[in-house]
Scaffold this motif. Sequence first.
Motif, mmCIF file in Angstrom:
data_model
loop_
_atom_site.group_PDB
_atom_site.id
_atom_site.type_symbol
_atom_site.label_atom_id
_atom_site.label_comp_id
_atom_site.label_asym_id
_atom_site.label_seq_id
_atom_site.Cartn_x
_atom_site.Cartn_y
_atom_site.Cartn_z
ATOM 1 N N ALA A 190 0.819 -1.207 0.000
ATOM 2 C CA ALA A 190 0.000 0.000 0.000
ATOM 3 C C ALA A 190 0.856 1.261 0.000
ATOM 4 N N VAL A 191 1.994 1.229 0.679
ATOM 5 C CA VAL A 191 2.883 2.393 0.686
ATOM 6 C C VAL A 191 3.385 2.695 -0.721
ATOM 7 N N LEU A 192 3.642 1.646 -1.501
ATOM 8 C CA LEU A 192 4.156 1.835 -2.861
ATOM 9 C C LEU A 192 3.112 2.425 -3.803
ATOM 10 N N VAL A 193 1.825 2.260 -3.499
ATOM 11 C CA VAL A 193 0.783 2.713 -4.423
ATOM 12 C C VAL A 193 0.854 4.224 -4.644
ATOM 13 N N PRO A 194 0.841 5.075 -3.607
ATOM 14 C CA PRO A 194 1.004 6.510 -3.883
ATOM 15 C C PRO A 194 2.444 6.916 -4.172
ATOM 16 N N LEU A 195 3.410 6.106 -3.723
ATOM 17 C CA LEU A 195 4.816 6.475 -3.896
ATOM 18 C C LEU A 195 5.256 6.381 -5.355
ATOM 19 N N ALA A 229 5.409 8.513 -17.580
ATOM 20 C CA ALA A 229 4.037 8.918 -17.277
ATOM 21 C C ALA A 229 3.137 7.713 -17.083
ATOM 22 N N VAL A 230 3.278 6.719 -17.949
ATOM 23 C CA VAL A 230 2.328 5.608 -17.970
ATOM 24 C C VAL A 230 2.730 4.489 -17.010
ATOM 25 N N LEU A 231 3.997 4.078 -17.038
ATOM 26 C CA LEU A 231 4.392 2.865 -16.311
ATOM 27 C C LEU A 231 4.262 2.983 -14.788
ATOM 28 N N PRO A 232 4.725 4.061 -14.150
ATOM 29 C CA PRO A 232 4.539 4.131 -12.690
ATOM 30 C C PRO A 232 3.065 4.151 -12.283
ATOM 31 N N THR A 233 2.242 4.851 -13.053
ATOM 32 C CA THR A 233 0.808 4.892 -12.740
ATOM 33 C C THR A 233 0.170 3.530 -12.957
ATOM 34 N N LEU A 234 0.576 2.847 -14.022
ATOM 35 C CA LEU A 234 0.063 1.498 -14.271
ATOM 36 C C LEU A 234 0.482 0.551 -13.154
ATOM 37 N N ALA A 235 1.748 0.657 -12.726
ATOM 38 C CA ALA A 235 2.215 -0.194 -11.626
ATOM 39 C C ALA A 235 1.437 0.097 -10.344
ATOM 40 N N ALA A 236 1.149 1.377 -10.093
ATOM 41 C CA ALA A 236 0.369 1.734 -8.909
ATOM 42 C C ALA A 236 -1.035 1.146 -8.986
ATOM 43 N N ALA A 237 -1.629 1.163 -10.189
ATOM 44 C CA ALA A 237 -2.964 0.583 -10.350
ATOM 45 C C ALA A 237 -2.945 -0.922 -10.090
ATOM 46 N N LEU A 263 -10.120 2.367 -8.276
ATOM 47 C CA LEU A 263 -10.732 3.286 -9.236
ATOM 48 C C LEU A 263 -9.754 4.379 -9.637
ATOM 49 N N VAL A 264 -9.105 5.003 -8.670
ATOM 50 C CA VAL A 264 -8.160 6.084 -8.964
ATOM 51 C C VAL A 264 -7.033 5.578 -9.848
ATOM 52 N N GLY A 265 -6.469 4.434 -9.516
ATOM 53 C CA GLY A 265 -5.362 3.897 -10.295
ATOM 54 C C GLY A 265 -5.744 3.583 -11.730
ATOM 55 N N ILE A 266 -6.909 2.964 -11.920
ATOM 56 C CA ILE A 266 -7.326 2.587 -13.275
ATOM 57 C C ILE A 266 -7.628 3.823 -14.113
#
Length: 663
Positions: free
Chosen positions: A7-12, A36-44, A90-93
């Motif tokens: 969970a810590v990694l999700v916003p990080l 832009a895409v890969l860190p957000t995709l990983a967080a999702a 939802l936010v991640g997707i």
Amino acid sequence: MSTTTTAVLVPLLPFLGAAAGLLLGRRAPGAVRPLAVLPTLAAAVLAVVVAWQQGGEKPLDASTRLTPTGSVPIDLALHLDGFAVLVAVLVGIVATCVQLYSTAYLRDDPRYPSYAALVSLFTSAMLLVVYSGDLMVLLVGWEVMGICSYFLVGHYWETRAARSASLKAFLVTKLGDVPFLIGVFALAADAGTFRINGILTTAVSGGIEHPTLVALLLLVGVAGKSAQFPLHTWLPDAMAGPTPVSALIHAATMVAAGVYLIARLLPVFAASAAALVVMAVMAAVTMAGSALAALAQDDIKRVLAYSTVGQLGYMTGALAVGDRGAAVFHLISHGAFKALLFLGAGVIIHAAGTNSLAAMSRMNHLAKRVPDAYWTMTVGLLALAAIPPFSGFFSKEAVLGAAEHATTGDAHGIPAAAGWIVLVAGLLTALLTAGYATRLWLLAFHGKGAEAAGHGREPLAMNAVLWVLFLPTAALGLAAWKLPDWFDGGSLTPTLTTSVLSTGLALAGVIVMYAAWRRTAAYAARTPLGAVAADPGAAPYVSEEETIATHEAAYGGIAGAPDPADPGRLLLGPLHRHAVGGFHLDAVYSVLFVRPTRAAARLARFLDREVVEAYVRGAGGAPRLLGAAVRRAQTGNVQTYLSALLAGSVVLAVAAVLVATGA
């Protein structure tokens, strides 16, 4: 890896992506899109993993003390329950879809690197809000979203509309944040902690000294962030930003933060019946007023913006009747279909080959030119109109069902008046929502406006994202039977009475709007709305003033004259003139607040310049004049000095004689 570590990694991850994008944007342009895409995709993906691990079971809490404060401690705390983990998904997707979509939509934009980094930072801030278990840490994410919205809405800063909209969004939300911050401090003072769990324990035990005052202070901040009456006016104007930004703000971040916060702190609000009634009234006015305003808009993004305001009103209404499960269910459902609708609108704008106005009156049979947007947006609009079996029907029915239950007085601690207010306003809004959704579909895809030059099929990234969001839009309603296990256990399935009433009203809205469109379509060819001159480099936005001026110019300056091509104008009649301008709430604010503030500023400037500075100038001017006089006497001529000495001696002699004579 433990759930809390994941969970810590999700916003990080989005935060690191934003930092790397800002640092490497100009040095390594090829790395901008992957960053832009890969860190957000990983967080999702990690958000989905966290949700899977949490599984709707007992909430998981973890914390570490940030720093000793000497009074109320501040902790870096995580609180993972069913609400938090699902909203984070939802936010991640949605954020991933927006980033992927933006790679094509802003492909030639020279400021894309900074834009992508700000979107990542925005995403990180919202995820921090969702997972945070401490109000002060949550406030950090809350404020970071505010500053990111300022920059993103003002992305097209060359245009006056974008500059004004970004400043307005920042100032209005900050106006709500001031009392919100006071409410947060009041809660912490009563509970002795900023930890949300501790605050809720205090609220349930009756330890909050002034629950009504605290709840109303928090509600002002929520009204600003979630665009509720009377602080909603910034959201329609925020359409000056790029369309993917609109999707991000409206679907998963920013405006959802206020609703989510009330859901987390609902026992605080439930401690005051008066606060719940105020919340219900606020939701009712927001729902009905925004739906009427949406019926009058010509710009497709402003229609969707007012729609978002109304749907947030449904969520606030659910919270006013004490059902946070229904509110968050509608938040998740709305996030999916509203992201689809905004990104679909972006495809429509892109199809015209320009980033100019998205006026529906100028669209010409787009159904054949953008088939992907046509079919996916059709389902999205059906979900918005709450037509079964799409997701919006189930989530909206959960809200109306909760309101109906509250009217019976069986809901513990919930005033029946709040239930009736939300129920009546919700049913009326169901009728209006179906009407403006149908109007958008007819004018955008089957209108007879000016034909724009086509340039082939839209980019794959943009169309693919629409089909990704199509899936939850079409099928998420089935979660109504499973989500109670993740939430508070209350039923989210439709009830017979409200289902029949709302669906009947929605179908009536569709039929009436279609009939009005058929009636006006016959006149469209003979008296079309004049095309609006647009700057190809301008933002896809029509200001409120420009919209009103365009309509009035088209009909000889007659305000409220019927537009033969617009069924919304026909149905609203004289009300259209007021609805298109948001019922002149900005003008009211200008009279009540802006003009007095400017007058006070002018008075302060006058007093500072003419009074305070007068003393300063006098204090400096008197010695200067005295020095000038003395300087003139110092001529350097000996004869002048002797003459002055002789004259002085004569004067002294005469004075002495006069004194002696008088004696």
